[in-house]
Design a protein around this motif. Structure first.
Motif, PDB file in Angstrom:
ATOM      1  N   ASN A 100       0.876  -1.273   0.160  1.00  0.00           N
ATOM      2  CA  ASN A 100       0.000  -0.224  -0.151  1.00  0.00           C
ATOM      3  C   ASN A 100       0.749   1.481  -0.060  1.00  0.00           C
ATOM      4  O   ASN A 100       1.709   1.898   0.822  1.00  0.00           O
ATOM      5  CB  ASN A 100      -0.865  -0.004   0.993  1.00  0.00           C
ATOM      6  CG  ASN A 100      -1.741   1.482   1.075  1.00  0.00           C
ATOM      7  OD1 ASN A 100      -1.706   2.265   1.579  1.00  0.00           O
ATOM      8  ND2 ASN A 100      -3.117   0.551   0.697  1.00  0.00           N
ATOM      9  N   GLY A 101       1.162   2.274  -1.311  1.00  0.00           N
ATOM     10  CA  GLY A 101       1.338   3.023  -0.457  1.00  0.00           C
ATOM     11  C   GLY A 101       1.101   5.013  -0.196  1.00  0.00           C
ATOM     12  O   GLY A 101       2.330   4.960   0.262  1.00  0.00           O
ATOM     13  N   THR A 102       0.439   4.114  -0.052  1.00  0.00           N
ATOM     14  CA  THR A 102      -0.325   5.440   1.148  1.00  0.00           C
ATOM     15  C   THR A 102       0.180   5.120   2.420  1.00  0.00           C
ATOM     16  O   THR A 102       1.004   6.600   2.963  1.00  0.00           O
ATOM     17  CB  THR A 102      -1.941   5.852   1.284  1.00  0.00           C
ATOM     18  OG1 THR A 102      -2.631   5.946  -0.198  1.00  0.00           O
ATOM     19  CG2 THR A 102      -2.157   6.695   2.265  1.00  0.00           C
ATOM     20  N   THR A 103      -0.023   4.304   2.957  1.00  0.00           N
ATOM     21  CA  THR A 103       0.866   3.835   4.130  1.00  0.00           C
ATOM     22  C   THR A 103       2.276   3.783   4.349  1.00  0.00           C
ATOM     23  O   THR A 103       2.469   4.598   5.191  1.00  0.00           O
ATOM     24  CB  THR A 103       0.228   2.277   4.918  1.00  0.00           C
ATOM     25  OG1 THR A 103       0.646   1.243   4.063  1.00  0.00           O
ATOM     26  CG2 THR A 103      -1.146   2.730   5.180  1.00  0.00           C
ATOM     27  N   ALA A 132      -9.398   2.673   4.705  1.00  0.00           N
ATOM     28  CA  ALA A 132      -9.160   1.363   3.754  1.00  0.00           C
ATOM     29  C   ALA A 132      -7.450   1.715   3.786  1.00  0.00           C
ATOM     30  O   ALA A 132      -6.829   0.074   3.986  1.00  0.00           O
ATOM     31  CB  ALA A 132      -9.384   1.589   2.467  1.00  0.00           C
ATOM     32  N   ASP A 133      -7.093   2.902   3.605  1.00  0.00           N
ATOM     33  CA  ASP A 133      -5.474   2.382   3.723  1.00  0.00           C
ATOM     34  C   ASP A 133      -4.637   2.362   5.485  1.00  0.00           C
ATOM     35  O   ASP A 133      -3.831   1.214   5.327  1.00  0.00           O
ATOM     36  CB  ASP A 133      -4.996   4.113   2.525  1.00  0.00           C
ATOM     37  CG  ASP A 133      -5.407   3.357   1.431  1.00  0.00           C
ATOM     38  OD1 ASP A 133      -5.257   2.821   0.701  1.00  0.00           O
ATOM     39  OD2 ASP A 133      -5.619   4.850   1.056  1.00  0.00           O
ATOM     40  N   VAL A 134      -4.968   3.102   5.892  1.00  0.00           N
ATOM     41  CA  VAL A 134      -4.443   3.256   7.166  1.00  0.00           C
ATOM     42  C   VAL A 134      -4.839   2.035   8.022  1.00  0.00           C
ATOM     43  O   VAL A 134      -4.033   1.746   9.246  1.00  0.00           O
ATOM     44  CB  VAL A 134      -4.557   4.642   7.477  1.00  0.00           C
ATOM     45  CG1 VAL A 134      -3.550   5.443   6.493  1.00  0.00           C
ATOM     46  CG2 VAL A 134      -5.676   5.045   8.137  1.00  0.00           C
ATOM     47  N   GLU A 135      -5.762   1.676   8.016  1.00  0.00           N
ATOM     48  CA  GLU A 135      -6.544   0.378   8.829  1.00  0.00           C
ATOM     49  C   GLU A 135      -6.222  -0.976   8.192  1.00  0.00           C
ATOM     50  O   GLU A 135      -6.422  -1.906   8.637  1.00  0.00           O
ATOM     51  CB  GLU A 135      -7.798   0.805   9.014  1.00  0.00           C
ATOM     52  CG  GLU A 135      -8.754   1.453  10.044  1.00  0.00           C
ATOM     53  CD  GLU A 135      -7.389   1.732  11.810  1.00  0.00           C
ATOM     54  OE1 GLU A 135      -7.735   1.234  11.396  1.00  0.00           O
ATOM     55  OE2 GLU A 135      -8.027   2.849  11.774  1.00  0.00           O
ATOM     56  N   GLY A 136      -5.781  -0.531   7.061  1.00  0.00           N
ATOM     57  CA  GLY A 136      -4.783  -2.082   6.386  1.00  0.00           C
ATOM     58  C   GLY A 136      -6.445  -2.788   5.474  1.00  0.00           C
ATOM     59  O   GLY A 136      -5.567  -4.436   5.284  1.00  0.00           O
ATOM     60  N   TYR A 137      -6.946  -1.953   5.562  1.00  0.00           N
ATOM     61  CA  TYR A 137      -8.329  -3.283   4.178  1.00  0.00           C
ATOM     62  C   TYR A 137      -7.792  -3.435   3.000  1.00  0.00           C
ATOM     63  O   TYR A 137      -7.898  -4.477   2.476  1.00  0.00           O
ATOM     64  CB  TYR A 137      -9.654  -2.826   4.628  1.00  0.00           C
ATOM     65  CG  TYR A 137     -10.265  -1.808   5.419  1.00  0.00           C
ATOM     66  CD1 TYR A 137     -10.647  -3.384   6.328  1.00  0.00           C
ATOM     67  CD2 TYR A 137     -10.352  -1.006   7.026  1.00  0.00           C
ATOM     68  CE1 TYR A 137     -11.564  -3.866   7.716  1.00  0.00           C
ATOM     69  CE2 TYR A 137     -10.270  -0.821   8.214  1.00  0.00           C
ATOM     70  CZ  TYR A 137     -11.980  -1.941   8.151  1.00  0.00           C
ATOM     71  OH  TYR A 137     -11.652  -2.226   9.723  1.00  0.00           O
ATOM     72  N   MET A 158      17.587   0.175  17.796  1.00  0.00           N
ATOM     73  CA  MET A 158      17.123  -0.987  17.906  1.00  0.00           C
ATOM     74  C   MET A 158      17.569  -1.000  15.999  1.00  0.00           C
ATOM     75  O   MET A 158      18.045  -2.237  15.441  1.00  0.00           O
ATOM     76  CB  MET A 158      16.324  -1.898  17.490  1.00  0.00           C
ATOM     77  CG  MET A 158      15.202  -1.434  19.427  1.00  0.00           C
ATOM     78  SD  MET A 158      13.456  -2.591  18.800  1.00  0.00           S
ATOM     79  CE  MET A 158      13.499  -4.101  18.171  1.00  0.00           C
ATOM     80  N   GLY A 159      17.352  -0.353  15.525  1.00  0.00           N
ATOM     81  CA  GLY A 159      18.430  -0.510  14.104  1.00  0.00           C
ATOM     82  C   GLY A 159      17.709  -0.793  12.836  1.00  0.00           C
ATOM     83  O   GLY A 159      18.317  -1.354  11.974  1.00  0.00           O
ATOM     84  N   CYS A 160      16.531  -0.578  13.453  1.00  0.00           N
ATOM     85  CA  CYS A 160      15.171  -0.461  12.062  1.00  0.00           C
ATOM     86  C   CYS A 160      14.527   0.501  11.921  1.00  0.00           C
ATOM     87  O   CYS A 160      14.532   1.277  12.167  1.00  0.00           O
ATOM     88  CB  CYS A 160      14.544  -1.586  13.765  1.00  0.00           C
ATOM     89  SG  CYS A 160      15.063  -3.319  14.317  1.00  0.00           S
ATOM     90  N   THR A 161      13.715   0.022  11.464  1.00  0.00           N
ATOM     91  CA  THR A 161      12.401   0.770  11.242  1.00  0.00           C
ATOM     92  C   THR A 161      11.045   0.577  10.876  1.00  0.00           C
ATOM     93  O   THR A 161      10.730  -1.070  11.502  1.00  0.00           O
ATOM     94  CB  THR A 161      12.530   1.676   9.434  1.00  0.00           C
ATOM     95  OG1 THR A 161      11.921   3.081   9.498  1.00  0.00           O
ATOM     96  CG2 THR A 161      12.498   1.144   8.455  1.00  0.00           C
ATOM     97  N   ILE A 162      10.260   1.263  11.322  1.00  0.00           N
ATOM     98  CA  ILE A 162       8.862   0.604  10.717  1.00  0.00           C
ATOM     99  C   ILE A 162       7.784   0.337   9.364  1.00  0.00           C
ATOM    100  O   ILE A 162       7.609   1.897   8.771  1.00  0.00           O
ATOM    101  CB  ILE A 162       7.662   1.359  12.504  1.00  0.00           C
ATOM    102  CG1 ILE A 162       8.867   1.405  13.075  1.00  0.00           C
ATOM    103  CG2 ILE A 162       6.281   0.783  12.263  1.00  0.00           C
ATOM    104  CD1 ILE A 162       7.643   2.101  14.332  1.00  0.00           C
ATOM    105  N   LYS A 163       7.408  -0.057   8.825  1.00  0.00           N
ATOM    106  CA  LYS A 163       6.548  -0.615   7.650  1.00  0.00           C
ATOM    107  C   LYS A 163       4.932  -1.123   8.008  1.00  0.00           C
ATOM    108  O   LYS A 163       4.951  -2.422   8.945  1.00  0.00           O
ATOM    109  CB  LYS A 163       7.173  -1.038   6.721  1.00  0.00           C
ATOM    110  CG  LYS A 163       9.201  -0.808   6.539  1.00  0.00           C
ATOM    111  CD  LYS A 163       8.857   0.541   5.499  1.00  0.00           C
ATOM    112  CE  LYS A 163      10.109   1.061   5.159  1.00  0.00           C
ATOM    113  NZ  LYS A 163       9.574   2.171   4.162  1.00  0.00           N
ATOM    114  N   LEU A 164       4.192  -1.014   7.433  1.00  0.00           N
ATOM    115  CA  LEU A 164       3.076  -1.823   6.754  1.00  0.00           C
ATOM    116  C   LEU A 164       3.056  -3.252   6.205  1.00  0.00           C
ATOM    117  O   LEU A 164       3.717  -2.853   4.691  1.00  0.00           O
ATOM    118  CB  LEU A 164       1.506  -1.030   6.623  1.00  0.00           C
ATOM    119  CG  LEU A 164       0.217  -1.816   7.140  1.00  0.00           C
ATOM    120  CD1 LEU A 164       0.222  -1.965   8.666  1.00  0.00           C
ATOM    121  CD2 LEU A 164      -0.630  -1.105   6.110  1.00  0.00           C
ATOM    122  N   LEU A 165       3.413  -3.967   6.631  1.00  0.00           N
ATOM    123  CA  LEU A 165       3.627  -5.212   6.829  1.00  0.00           C
ATOM    124  C   LEU A 165       2.446  -6.098   6.129  1.00  0.00           C
ATOM    125  O   LEU A 165       1.553  -6.772   7.019  1.00  0.00           O
ATOM    126  CB  LEU A 165       4.469  -6.065   6.637  1.00  0.00           C
ATOM    127  CG  LEU A 165       6.086  -4.583   7.092  1.00  0.00           C
ATOM    128  CD1 LEU A 165       6.891  -6.184   7.632  1.00  0.00           C
ATOM    129  CD2 LEU A 165       6.577  -4.998   5.759  1.00  0.00           C
TER     130      LEU A 165
END
Length: 406
Positions: free
Chosen positions: A137-140, A173-178, A220-227
């Protein structure tokens, strides 16, 4: 299609002609389209008797479902970009296509212009896919990337995405993961040769992701993504499908996916690790995927053949989220006094969740406690969190996030 008619003719082996366009608002100006081709009666267009291929980009469940099944009944193959419908009723649509001896292609339904559906359905048909993990999802991804790179909060990043046209006026629909969950259902069905519906996909949105979460991820040497994460169980007897925010190491290929781009990481037994990357949304990328399917379906028509249909021979069950095993990052607001850490550690141990690292910061009687666990079942983690919330020394569970890609 009209602009590249000569090229399409050469690629297909026969001319392709636009026979009609069904729309809701016929008064709207559509450059390059002969007004005589415009109609508001899609059903009548499909029943004209001279249509070979229908392209459906309506979206939603109805009237798209009825129109697609009508097309198959009329001997018309279908190219669709409708992820919601495919995720909900894909099996019935494939059955209707097979009954009519026609094609159902839907590259544009998942990851925009990225060639993904056809490579998984055809190029990897002889391999065994064990895991698919991706940003679909490009928006998230745009929002999370802005939060990561600028330190912005969620609402500020969402406002920027909306202003630039990446987010809809209603971004639910995008930010809630639908949206991502629908794509996950489609990909899981293809990857594991089993039927996975939208209701089978665990879904968690990203509206609660905060700047503090990104600060912890960076430490922690990380980033956050919606996966979207799809996995075959180690024993091969079940699968899982889930969509949620997660921390991933900066060394993982998905961590470098910026702006509104999509990327999908596929792990197969023989092919190994493959990554598909590119623009995941927008008019031009969607058109590219649609036209690619159009060429393939038209070639099949000339050859008097059909492409691959549904492959669901494994009939594997979809396990619940509680069976998923992964690592966790938990942030707690606690009382800043002796014995708190021991209490918290005991609670984790009682629920069979092993602690990897702990970081504590305290000031003026209050403290934050950040715990990163070893791999544990999601059900065990849920039980741990319930118990933590009941402790007098725990004032709140500020954040829970899974850690993936290690």
């Amino acid at each position: 299609m009209t602009t590249h008619a000569d090229d399409l003719t050469q690629r297909i082996g026969a001319p392709v002609e636009l026979a009609g366009v069904a729309v809701r608002r016929p008064s709207k100006v559509r450059e390059g389209i002969d007004p005589a081709l415009i109609t508001t009666d899609a059903t009548a267009l499909l029943k004209r008797g001279d249509i070979d291929i229908a392209i459906e980009v309506i979206g939603g469940i109805e009237p798209a479902r009825t129109l697609i099944t009508t097309a198959f009944e009329q001997g018309i193959s279908v190219v669709s970009a409708n992820k919601a419908l495919l995720a909900q009723d894909g099996a019935a649509l494939h059955a209707a296509a097979e009954a009519g001896g026609r094609d159902l292609y839907y590259e544009a339904a998942v990851a925009g212009a990225i060639p993904l559906v056809r490579p998984m359905r055809e190029s990897l048909a002889g391999d065994k896919i064990n895991r698919v993990m991706g940003i679909v999802n490009g928006t998230t991804n745009f929002i999370l990337d802005k939060m990561d790179s600028t330190g912005a909060g969620y609402q500020e990043a969402l406002d920027e995405a909306t202003a630039l046209g990446y987010a809809e006026a209603d971004p639910t629909a995008d930010v809630e993961g639908y949206d991502a969950a629908a794509k996950a259902a489609i990909l899981a069905g293809i990857a594991f040769h089993t039927r996975v519906r939208l209701d089978d996909v665990y879904r968690e949105g990203m509206t609660e992701v905060s700047a503090a979460d990104f600060a912890s991820a960076k430490r922690m040497g990380c980033t956050i993504k919606l996966l979207a994460i799809l996995e075959r169980a180690a024993d091969g007897e079940s699968v899982t499908a889930r969509v949620h925010p997660a921390m991933i190491p900066l060394s993982h290929p998905l961590a470098s996916v910026r702006e509104a781009y999509n990327a999908v990481f596929v792990e197969a037994e023989a092919a190994g690790r493959l990554m598909f990357y590119g623009p995941g949304a927008g008019g031009a990328p969607t058109a590219s995927a649609v036209l690619g399917d159009l060429v393939a379906v038209a070639r099949n028509k000339l050859a008097e053949a059909t492409g691959p249909g549904e492959s669901a021979y494994t009939q594997l069950p979809v396990s619940p989220m509680g069976d998923v095993v992964t690592r966790y990052h938990i942030s707690l607001d606690v009382a800043d006094k002796p014995g708190v850490l021991a209490q918290v550690a005991t609670t984790f141990a009682e629920h069979g969740v092993s602690i990897d690292t702990v970081r504590q910061q305290g000031k003026d009687g209050e403290a934050s406690l950040v715990v990163v666990t070893h791999r544990a079942p999601d059900a065990a983690l849920s039980g741990t969190v319930e118990a933590l919330r009941k402790l007098d020394t725990v004032r709140g569970v500020a954040s829970i996030m899974r850690v993936e890609g290690e």
